[in-house]
Design an enzyme around this catalytic site. Structure first.
Site, PDB file in Angstrom:
ATOM      1  CG  ASP A  93      -1.837  -1.104   1.373  1.00 13.24           C
ATOM      2  OD1 ASP A  93      -1.853  -1.969   0.483  1.00 13.24           O
ATOM      3  OD2 ASP A  93      -2.585  -1.138   2.370  1.00 13.24           O
ATOM      4  CB  SER A 233       8.958   2.432   5.738  1.00 12.54           C
ATOM      5  OG  SER A 233       8.993   2.315   7.146  1.00 12.54           O
TER       6      SER A 233
END
Length: 273
Positions: A93, A233
């Site tokens: 995602d 991240s």
């Protein structure tokens, strides 16, 4: 939306903020944060985090968490992977952007020029990806922080680069060379439909755990490759010249400088013959 990033903007665009950021990184705050978020006393933060980021928890019903770290590493049932051989899927995602890799193995991102050998710490690989494509997927707090394999193939050894832990928000990327400085793990893969691919997991502000589950194994498209611990991240994918092309609509949007929302398993392109 901009309001959410006011603190990050201060840290990366203000002289005092830059000093504070240096003190945060050098003073060991990331290690302290990781320790606290792995303790049971962090459990009340779960509800705060869900409410703040309006996270839809319907895919995680019935799961319980003892710590914030447990919650962040929660697993979602994955049943929407496109397994068509020639379809390139998103490994995670996030918000997708893409950049051409020049013949000198450099690709520009938000005002900085990155060399492949700066990211992967291996100069001999750079020539393989000259003229290819770099795809960047930035994971947000609302996103699922596990990632999968984009094709069938073979994964070689994981390479860890210590680095620092800067934010991966756009304002940070515009002010420092985040992907060259941050902690990261890179892996070379031989894929069945897209040739050689390097996948790089990049850590983010405060906590940057990057867990690749496997090394030196055969893999199947859609199988879990790894996950991030505790913080937003980024995944970076490097493709050889002429091996992939993004979907036409996506290409038009990334050429306008847009970041495109994607989910793990979504088709983002195709292989080129």
């Amino acid at each position: 939306m901009k309001k959410r990033y006011d603190i990050v903007e201060f840290l990366y665009t203000n002289r005092l903020g830059r000093l504070l950021m240096w003190l945060i990184i050098k003073g060991g705050l990331p290690s302290l944060a990781e320790h606290i978020l792995s303790m049971k006393l962090s459990k009340p933060l779960i509800k705060v985090y869900i409410n703040k980021h309006q996270i839809d928890m319907k895919d995680f019903q019935g799961q319980t968490y003892s710590t914030f770290k447990d919650f962040f590493e929660r697993k979602r049932r994955i049943d929407s992977i496109d397994i068509t051989a020639n379809h390139l899927i998103s490994p995670c995602d996030g918000l997708l952007s893409a950049y051409p890799i020049r013949e000198d193995s450099i690709f520009p991102v938000k005002g900085f020029s990155y060399r492949i050998q700066d990211l992967v710490d291996e100069s001999t690989l750079a020539r393989i990806f000259q003229g290819g494509m770099c795809v960047i997927i930035r994971l947000r707090p609302t996103d699922y922080h596990h990632y999968c394999y984009i094709d069938d193939g073979f994964q070689y050894t994981n390479h860890f680069i210590q680095g620092t832990l800067h934010s991966v928000q756009p304002v940070a990327c515009e002010n420092i060379p985040v992907y060259r400085l941050n902690r990261r793990v890179w892996t070379l893969m031989d894929t069945s439909n897209f040739g050689k691919v390097i996948q790089i997991g990049v850590g983010a502000m405060l906590v940057g755990g990057i867990i690749n589950e496997n090394s030196c194994i055969d893999f199947k498209k859609g199988e879990e490759m790894g996950h991030f611990e505790l913080a937003g991240s980024t995944i970076v994918l490097l493709f050889e010249k002429g091996r992939v092309r993004l979907c036409q609509e996506m290409m038009e949007r990334v050429e306008r400088g847009e970041e495109i929302p994607v989910r793990m398993g979504d088709v983002i392109g195709t292989g080129e013959v």
